[in-house]
Design an enzyme around this catalytic site. Structure first.
Site, PDB file in Angstrom:
ATOM      1  N   LYS A  91      40.827 -56.179 -39.844  1.00  0.00           N
ATOM      2  CA  LYS A  91      41.610 -56.851 -38.807  1.00  0.00           C
ATOM      3  C   LYS A  91      42.570 -57.875 -39.442  1.00  0.00           C
ATOM      4  O   LYS A  91      42.430 -58.203 -40.625  1.00  0.00           O
ATOM      5  CB  LYS A  91      40.648 -57.520 -37.822  1.00  0.00           C
ATOM      6  CG  LYS A  91      39.775 -56.507 -37.038  1.00  0.00           C
ATOM      7  CD  LYS A  91      38.776 -57.232 -36.118  1.00  0.00           C
ATOM      8  CE  LYS A  91      37.992 -56.249 -35.252  1.00  0.00           C
ATOM      9  NZ  LYS A  91      36.987 -56.937 -34.394  1.00  0.00           N
ATOM     10  N   TYR A 127      40.349 -49.606 -27.733  1.00  0.00           N
ATOM     11  CA  TYR A 127      39.081 -50.077 -27.147  1.00  0.00           C
ATOM     12  C   TYR A 127      38.674 -49.271 -25.923  1.00  0.00           C
ATOM     13  O   TYR A 127      37.495 -49.191 -25.610  1.00  0.00           O
ATOM     14  CB  TYR A 127      39.135 -51.579 -26.873  1.00  0.00           C
ATOM     15  CG  TYR A 127      38.924 -52.363 -28.165  1.00  0.00           C
ATOM     16  CD1 TYR A 127      37.652 -52.427 -28.758  1.00  0.00           C
ATOM     17  CD2 TYR A 127      39.970 -52.974 -28.835  1.00  0.00           C
ATOM     18  CE1 TYR A 127      37.450 -53.091 -29.954  1.00  0.00           C
ATOM     19  CE2 TYR A 127      39.774 -53.642 -30.041  1.00  0.00           C
ATOM     20  CZ  TYR A 127      38.507 -53.701 -30.590  1.00  0.00           C
ATOM     21  OH  TYR A 127      38.302 -54.344 -31.784  1.00  0.00           O
ATOM     22  N   ASN A 147      36.273 -61.485 -36.616  1.00  0.00           N
ATOM     23  CA  ASN A 147      35.138 -61.026 -37.432  1.00  0.00           C
ATOM     24  C   ASN A 147      35.539 -60.005 -38.501  1.00  0.00           C
ATOM     25  O   ASN A 147      34.745 -59.168 -38.909  1.00  0.00           O
ATOM     26  CB  ASN A 147      34.013 -60.503 -36.527  1.00  0.00           C
ATOM     27  CG  ASN A 147      34.490 -59.431 -35.556  1.00  0.00           C
ATOM     28  OD1 ASN A 147      35.604 -58.935 -35.677  1.00  0.00           O
ATOM     29  ND2 ASN A 147      33.648 -59.064 -34.612  1.00  0.00           N
ATOM     30  N   HIS A 192      36.797 -53.960 -37.799  1.00  0.00           N
ATOM     31  CA  HIS A 192      36.288 -53.115 -36.724  1.00  0.00           C
ATOM     32  C   HIS A 192      35.585 -51.932 -37.365  1.00  0.00           C
ATOM     33  O   HIS A 192      36.042 -51.411 -38.373  1.00  0.00           O
ATOM     34  CB  HIS A 192      37.416 -52.584 -35.839  1.00  0.00           C
ATOM     35  CG  HIS A 192      36.991 -51.378 -35.051  1.00  0.00           C
ATOM     36  ND1 HIS A 192      36.209 -51.486 -33.931  1.00  0.00           N
ATOM     37  CD2 HIS A 192      37.161 -50.049 -35.273  1.00  0.00           C
ATOM     38  CE1 HIS A 192      35.941 -50.256 -33.479  1.00  0.00           C
ATOM     39  NE2 HIS A 192      36.503 -49.371 -34.280  1.00  0.00           N
ATOM     40  N   GLU A 219      38.513 -42.369 -31.960  1.00  0.00           N
ATOM     41  CA  GLU A 219      39.318 -43.401 -32.626  1.00  0.00           C
ATOM     42  C   GLU A 219      40.117 -42.817 -33.788  1.00  0.00           C
ATOM     43  O   GLU A 219      41.270 -43.178 -33.998  1.00  0.00           O
ATOM     44  CB  GLU A 219      38.409 -44.528 -33.131  1.00  0.00           C
ATOM     45  CG  GLU A 219      37.783 -45.339 -32.003  1.00  0.00           C
ATOM     46  CD  GLU A 219      36.791 -46.378 -32.501  1.00  0.00           C
ATOM     47  OE1 GLU A 219      36.189 -47.057 -31.658  1.00  0.00           O
ATOM     48  OE2 GLU A 219      36.591 -46.506 -33.727  1.00  0.00           O
TER      49      GLU A 219
HETATM   50  P1  ATP Z   1      34.245 -53.816 -33.253  1.00  0.00           P
HETATM   51  O1  ATP Z   1      34.327 -52.898 -32.057  1.00  0.00           O
HETATM   52  O2  ATP Z   1      35.473 -54.671 -33.432  1.00  0.00           O
HETATM   53  O3  ATP Z   1      33.813 -53.139 -34.508  1.00  0.00           O
HETATM   54  P2  ATP Z   1      31.743 -54.720 -32.222  1.00  0.00           P
HETATM   55  O4  ATP Z   1      31.486 -53.285 -31.898  1.00  0.00           O
HETATM   56  O5  ATP Z   1      30.755 -55.488 -33.010  1.00  0.00           O
HETATM   57  O6  ATP Z   1      33.125 -54.901 -32.990  1.00  0.00           O
HETATM   58  P3  ATP Z   1      32.552 -55.028 -29.466  1.00  0.00           P
HETATM   59  O7  ATP Z   1      31.538 -55.408 -28.481  1.00  0.00           O
HETATM   60  O8  ATP Z   1      33.036 -53.608 -29.512  1.00  0.00           O
HETATM   61  O9  ATP Z   1      32.027 -55.527 -30.890  1.00  0.00           O
HETATM   62  O10 ATP Z   1      33.804 -55.997 -29.278  1.00  0.00           O
HETATM   63  C1  ATP Z   1      35.022 -55.709 -29.920  1.00  0.00           C
HETATM   64  C2  ATP Z   1      35.631 -56.961 -30.499  1.00  0.00           C
HETATM   65  O11 ATP Z   1      35.961 -57.855 -29.456  1.00  0.00           O
HETATM   66  C3  ATP Z   1      34.717 -57.763 -31.406  1.00  0.00           C
HETATM   67  O12 ATP Z   1      34.719 -57.302 -32.723  1.00  0.00           O
HETATM   68  C4  ATP Z   1      35.304 -59.147 -31.276  1.00  0.00           C
HETATM   69  O13 ATP Z   1      36.416 -59.323 -32.141  1.00  0.00           O
HETATM   70  C5  ATP Z   1      35.784 -59.189 -29.847  1.00  0.00           C
HETATM   71  N1  ATP Z   1      34.822 -59.757 -28.887  1.00  0.00           N
HETATM   72  C6  ATP Z   1      33.759 -59.125 -28.349  1.00  0.00           C
HETATM   73  N2  ATP Z   1      33.120 -59.897 -27.473  1.00  0.00           N
HETATM   74  C7  ATP Z   1      33.816 -61.055 -27.413  1.00  0.00           C
HETATM   75  C8  ATP Z   1      33.684 -62.273 -26.677  1.00  0.00           C
HETATM   76  N3  ATP Z   1      32.696 -62.456 -25.808  1.00  0.00           N
HETATM   77  N4  ATP Z   1      34.577 -63.260 -26.893  1.00  0.00           N
HETATM   78  C9  ATP Z   1      35.569 -63.072 -27.774  1.00  0.00           C
HETATM   79  N5  ATP Z   1      35.758 -61.973 -28.494  1.00  0.00           N
HETATM   80  C10 ATP Z   1      34.911 -60.963 -28.329  1.00  0.00           C
HETATM   81 MG    MG Z   2      32.859 -51.907 -30.810  1.00  0.00          MG
END
Ligand code: ATP
Ligand code: MG
Length: 196
Positions: free
Chosen positions: A9, A49, A151, A154, A165
């Site tokens: 990211k 997403y 974080n 992805h 994806e």
């Molecule tokens: P990714 O899909 O990015 O690999 P993940 O699967 O761990 O991460 P998801 O639940 O799919 O997490 O959420 C996607 C992304 O959205 C997260 O990586 C984070 O950057 C952001 N995110 C998720 N939940 C929140 C929240 N409550 N507040 C802010 N940002 C969030």
């Molecule tokens: Mg995810």
């Protein structure tokens, strides 16, 4: 064999962690079969997403849980509304600068990559994972600034998500099928080609 999508990211690129992040996946034994740098558009982020129709609800539920965990009232009642708010934050975050998109291939690649990546919130991601070792963000901090959790990477959440994806991020001819010498050790049943 599975294929999975990893995107470094904008914060990962800005933190000059591209090499370090790739090294972690590469050292595991997985094979890099596609890689490119680009600046995603907000529309592309939304498509990314929404490949999983459950995602808005799931992410909204996680978000509500994190507010409750802090002893705070969530800003929205329904998980769908919370999910939409997270999506809006993500569109801004993911399109803020260049990202590095990659496809990693290997046995159980989706789960292996998720393990190396670590949990969503860096504050609670395990030590030894990319998110746990290289950054310090938390829901507390991101919520107070009304922004997405930064974080670094992805990683696809399931084989099905990975397939969708990958089609979104890469053209067919950008994937390279080739053999790696190390696959002999990882996947050869007899190990009968080591000794002369
Ligand atoms: P990714 O899909 O990015 O690999 P993940 O699967 O761990 O991460 P998801 O639940 O799919 O997490 O959420 C996607 C992304 O959205 C997260 O990586 C984070 O950057 C952001 N995110 C998720 N939940 C929140 C929240 N409550 N507040 C802010 N940002 C969030
Ligand atoms: Mg995810």
């Amino acid at each position: 064999m599975e294929k999975t999508l990893v995107v470094i990211k904008p914060d990962g690129v800005q933190r000059t962690l591209i090499g370090e992040i790739i090294r972690r996946y590469e050292n595991s034994g997985l094979k890099l079969i596609a890689i490119k740098m680009l600046v995603p558009t907000p529309a592309m982020v939304e498509k990314h997403y929404l490949v999983n129709p459950e995602w808005i609800k799931n992410v909204g539920e996680k978000s509500i849980a994190s507010y409750k965990n802090k002893g705070e009232q969530p800003p929205f009642k329904t998980s769908a509304e919370c999910g939409q708010a997270v999506l809006a934050r993500l569109k801004k975050y993911m399109s803020a600068g260049p990202v590095v998109a990659m496809i990693w291939e290997g046995s159980k690649a989706v789960g292996i990559v998720r393990k190396i990546t670590g949990g969503t919130e860096p504050l609670s991601s395990d030590v030894g994972t990319i998110r746990g070792d290289y950054t310090i963000d938390s829901y507390d901090l991101s919520d107070s600034a009304d922004r997405a959790i930064r974080n670094l990477v992805h990683a696809s959440g399931s084989v099905e998500e990975a397939e969708k994806e990958i089609t979104l991020w890469f053209k067919k001819d950008e994937l390279i099928e080739y053999n790696l010498v190390l696959e002999k050790i990882l996947y050869d049943v007899n190990l009968d080609e080591i000794l002369e």
